[in-house]
Every structure is written in structure tokens, then in C-alpha cells.
Write a protein that holds these residues in place. Structure first.
Motif, PDB file in Angstrom:
ATOM      1  N   LYS A   1      99.505 -54.908  41.307  1.00  0.00           N
ATOM      2  CA  LYS A   1      99.431 -55.006  39.848  1.00  0.00           C
ATOM      3  C   LYS A   1      98.064 -54.590  39.337  1.00  0.00           C
ATOM      4  CE  LYS A   1     103.068 -58.432  39.664  1.00  0.00           C
ATOM      5  NZ  LYS A   1     103.451 -59.823  39.513  1.00  0.00           N
TER       6      LYS A   1
ATOM      7  N   TYR B   1      95.521 -61.177  36.511  1.00  0.00           N
ATOM      8  CA  TYR B   1      96.238 -61.455  37.757  1.00  0.00           C
ATOM      9  C   TYR B   1      95.346 -62.273  38.687  1.00  0.00           C
ATOM     10  CZ  TYR B   1      98.998 -57.652  35.834  1.00  0.00           C
ATOM     11  OH  TYR B   1      99.733 -56.852  35.002  1.00  0.00           O
TER      12      TYR B   1
ATOM     13  N   THR C   1      98.893 -64.780  41.940  1.00  0.00           N
ATOM     14  CA  THR C   1      99.872 -63.817  41.440  1.00  0.00           C
ATOM     15  C   THR C   1     100.515 -63.062  42.600  1.00  0.00           C
ATOM     16  OG1 THR C   1      98.589 -63.497  39.420  1.00  0.00           O
ATOM     17  CG2 THR C   1     100.192 -61.787  39.962  1.00  0.00           C
TER      18      THR C   1
ATOM     19  N   ARG D   1      99.489 -59.228  43.734  1.00  0.00           N
ATOM     20  CA  ARG D   1      98.310 -59.105  42.870  1.00  0.00           C
ATOM     21  C   ARG D   1      97.663 -57.726  42.939  1.00  0.00           C
ATOM     22  NH1 ARG D   1      92.528 -62.219  43.500  1.00  0.00           N
ATOM     23  NH2 ARG D   1      91.805 -61.867  41.368  1.00  0.00           N
TER      24      ARG D   1
END
Length: 81
Positions: free
Chosen positions: A36, A26, A30, A33
Motif C-alpha cells: 500500500k 498505513y 495494516t 502495508r
């Protein structure tokens, strides 16, 4: 609001490795981010992974600028006879 996950600042070697791998997956562009990355690490909040990254970036800046000396490790190689 602070969750119980925010109470432990210690990162295990496994969590650090998961964090590093997630950063590779990531990148900065992204969306979401840090959510995630936190999901990939597990047991860490979004804020914890964001802060961990800030510390990592600061450490890298100190190393690259020469402000942190490279340790003098003892050689573990075979000795010449």
C-alpha cells in the motif's frame, strides 16, 4: 525478480513526502502495508519502500542516541539594531 522500478535508488522530495504521508496512513498493523505504501508513492517497489523505511528507522535511532550531531545552522532571522 527485479523490475525496472528497482533500478533507481534516488528518492525525489515528492516521493519522500508521499512516503511519509503513506506511513501515517498505513501503520504497522495494516495488512499488506508495504504494498500500500508503494502504491501511494508510485514508481517504487514494495522492497524499495521497505528498505527506505529501514534506513529511516536507523537514521532516527542515530539522531535520538546523539550519534549524529545537530547541525549549526546560520540564523536567517532579522538582526537586532
Amino acid at each position: 525478480m527485479t523490475s525496472s522500478r528497482d533500478s533507481n535508488p534516488y528518492w525525489t522530495p515528492k516521493q519522500n513526502k508521499l512516503f511519509e504521508k503513506a506511513l501515517a496512513v498505513y501503520d504497522e498493523d495494516t495488512p499488506d502495508r508495504w504494498q500500500k505504501v508503494a502504491a501511494a508513492v508510485g514508481e517504487k517497489s514494495t522492497e524499495e519502500v521497505r528498505r527506505h523505511n529501514e534506513i529511516l528507522v536507523m537514521d532516527l535511532m542515530f539522531i535520538e542516541s546523539g550519534q549524529i550531531p545537530i547541525p549549526n545552522y546560520k540564523s536567517t532571522g532579522s538582526k537586532r539594531r
